[in-house]
Write a protein that holds these residues in place. Structure first.
Motif, mmCIF file in Angstrom:
data_model
loop_
_atom_site.group_PDB
_atom_site.id
_atom_site.type_symbol
_atom_site.label_atom_id
_atom_site.label_comp_id
_atom_site.label_asym_id
_atom_site.label_seq_id
_atom_site.Cartn_x
_atom_site.Cartn_y
_atom_site.Cartn_z
ATOM 1 N N GLU A 12 0.856 -1.187 0.000
ATOM 2 C CA GLU A 12 0.000 0.000 0.000
ATOM 3 C C GLU A 12 0.892 1.237 0.000
ATOM 4 O OE1 GLU A 12 -3.962 -1.610 2.325
ATOM 5 O OE2 GLU A 12 -2.446 -0.535 3.494
ATOM 6 N N GLN A 13 0.666 2.086 -0.990
ATOM 7 C CA GLN A 13 1.419 3.327 -1.120
ATOM 8 C C GLN A 13 0.792 4.393 -0.224
ATOM 9 O OE1 GLN A 13 4.167 3.967 -2.971
ATOM 10 N NE2 GLN A 13 4.213 6.130 -2.473
ATOM 11 N N TYR A 14 1.522 4.835 0.767
ATOM 12 C CA TYR A 14 1.090 5.899 1.672
ATOM 13 C C TYR A 14 -0.416 5.812 1.977
ATOM 14 C CZ TYR A 14 0.660 10.516 3.787
ATOM 15 O OH TYR A 14 0.404 11.543 4.657
ATOM 16 N N PRO A 15 -0.839 4.750 2.698
ATOM 17 C CA PRO A 15 -2.270 4.536 2.933
ATOM 18 C C PRO A 15 -2.960 5.666 3.699
ATOM 19 C CG PRO A 15 -0.947 2.998 4.227
ATOM 20 C CD PRO A 15 -0.008 3.716 3.307
ATOM 21 N N GLN A 16 -2.203 6.445 4.476
ATOM 22 C CA GLN A 16 -2.811 7.568 5.197
ATOM 23 C C GLN A 16 -3.406 8.581 4.220
ATOM 24 O OE1 GLN A 16 0.292 6.415 5.445
ATOM 25 N NE2 GLN A 16 0.808 6.055 7.579
ATOM 26 N N GLY A 17 -2.822 8.676 3.038
ATOM 27 C CA GLY A 17 -3.319 9.627 2.043
ATOM 28 C C GLY A 17 -4.109 8.985 0.920
ATOM 29 N N LEU A 18 -3.753 7.754 0.560
ATOM 30 C CA LEU A 18 -4.381 7.104 -0.595
ATOM 31 C C LEU A 18 -5.388 6.025 -0.207
ATOM 32 C CD1 LEU A 18 -1.257 6.834 -2.916
ATOM 33 C CD2 LEU A 18 -3.097 8.525 -2.990
ATOM 34 N N GLY A 19 -5.593 5.841 1.071
ATOM 35 C CA GLY A 19 -6.562 4.843 1.530
ATOM 36 C C GLY A 19 -5.953 3.454 1.573
ATOM 37 N N ASN A 20 -6.734 2.544 2.116
ATOM 38 C CA ASN A 20 -6.310 1.149 2.224
ATOM 39 C C ASN A 20 -6.652 0.385 0.959
ATOM 40 O OD1 ASN A 20 -5.330 1.308 4.946
ATOM 41 N ND2 ASN A 20 -7.453 1.401 5.620
ATOM 42 N N THR A 21 -6.227 -0.856 0.921
ATOM 43 C CA THR A 21 -6.577 -1.738 -0.187
ATOM 44 C C THR A 21 -8.103 -1.801 -0.293
ATOM 45 O OG1 THR A 21 -4.560 -3.026 0.163
ATOM 46 C CG2 THR A 21 -6.336 -4.091 -1.078
ATOM 47 N N VAL A 22 -8.621 -1.713 -1.517
ATOM 48 C CA VAL A 22 -10.073 -1.675 -1.730
ATOM 49 C C VAL A 22 -10.724 -2.942 -1.189
ATOM 50 C CG1 VAL A 22 -9.944 -0.148 -3.750
ATOM 51 C CG2 VAL A 22 -9.951 -2.618 -4.066
ATOM 52 N N ASP A 23 -11.971 -2.805 -0.759
ATOM 53 C CA ASP A 23 -12.694 -3.922 -0.155
ATOM 54 C C ASP A 23 -12.799 -5.134 -1.072
ATOM 55 O OD1 ASP A 23 -13.030 -2.432 2.137
ATOM 56 O OD2 ASP A 23 -15.090 -1.820 1.659
ATOM 57 N N ALA A 24 -12.998 -4.898 -2.377
ATOM 58 C CA ALA A 24 -13.151 -6.010 -3.322
ATOM 59 C C ALA A 24 -11.916 -6.911 -3.341
ATOM 60 C CB ALA A 24 -13.428 -5.479 -4.726
ATOM 61 N N ILE A 25 -10.757 -6.341 -3.073
ATOM 62 C CA ILE A 25 -9.511 -7.117 -3.018
ATOM 63 C C ILE A 25 -9.271 -7.627 -1.603
ATOM 64 C CG2 ILE A 25 -6.996 -6.966 -3.274
ATOM 65 C CD1 ILE A 25 -8.523 -7.053 -5.969
ATOM 66 N N SER A 26 -9.413 -6.757 -0.617
ATOM 67 C CA SER A 26 -9.189 -7.154 0.787
ATOM 68 C C SER A 26 -10.043 -8.347 1.188
ATOM 69 C CB SER A 26 -9.484 -5.991 1.721
ATOM 70 O OG SER A 26 -8.442 -5.067 1.686
ATOM 71 N N ALA A 27 -11.275 -8.378 0.702
ATOM 72 C CA ALA A 27 -12.197 -9.459 1.064
ATOM 73 C C ALA A 27 -11.707 -10.821 0.584
ATOM 74 C CB ALA A 27 -13.585 -9.175 0.490
#
Length: 188
Positions: free
Chosen positions: A58-73
């Motif tokens: 994850e590239q700088y998740p504080q600014g770009l968010g976490n991995t999208v739910d469709a992938i994280s799931a």
């Protein structure tokens, strides 16, 4: 029977998911992002079923968010997630160690952006002796021409450009594989 050394083998493969994060996905061309998410999720499902390890950055998740739910799931509990601020995955603390400890030499890459983080990571992997497969229908860039030229550049440097179906069938090797029916279902 011997096979070509560039064909993927589940015993030697690692799936690398590069920066498929909420804010990045939101600025990608919609149809390309949908393909990346759908094909990426299918690859992760197959990797889980076939015990192919998956590594997520994850590239700088504080600014770009976490991995999208469709992938994280789709990720299993063994999946390592590494944060980074550099563009190459090698800039993530622990990335090199995770690769080396996996002992896998075939790295299959999905994610974004093709011309930045995917490209830099792929070229550094090749430099370190890994066999790199970039899944063209599971990578994305904001501009189609950026993805096009990035894929050309990577291929010229020894990266194999593939697609998600080829990866699945190379992992299976044979329609008699015990997981063929389940994985064939991912193609629909």
């Amino acid at each position: 029977m011997t096979t070509h050394p560039d064909l993927l083998d589940i015993e030697n493969s690692l799936l690398l998911v590069v920066d498929i994060q909420t804010k990045l996905v939101s600025v990608m061309p919609e149809s390309n992002a949908e393909d990346m998410l759908e094909n990426g999720a299918r690859l992760i499902e197959a990797a889980n079923l076939l015990n192919v390890p998956t590594l997520v950055t994850e590239q700088y998740p504080q600014g770009l968010g976490n991995t999208v739910d469709a992938i994280s799931a789709k990720l299993n509990s063994d999946t390592s997630r590494l944060e980074k601020t550099g563009f190459s995955c090698f800039s993530a603390v622990g990335f090199q160690n995770k690769l080396e400890s996996s002992t896998k030499k075939q790295i299959i890459i999905i994610g974004q952006e093709a011309h930045v983080c995917v490209l830099q990571t792929a070229l550094e992997l090749v430099q370190q002796g890994y066999q790199v497969h970039v899944v063209e229908d599971a990578v994305c860039s904001r501009k189609a021409e950026n993805k096009f030229y990035a894929l050309q550049r990577m291929q010229a440097q020894g990266v194999t450009i593939s697609n998600f179906e080829s990866v699945l069938f190379e992992w299976l090797k044979n329609s008699q594989h015990e997981h063929f029916p389940t994985i064939a279902g991912l193609l629909r």
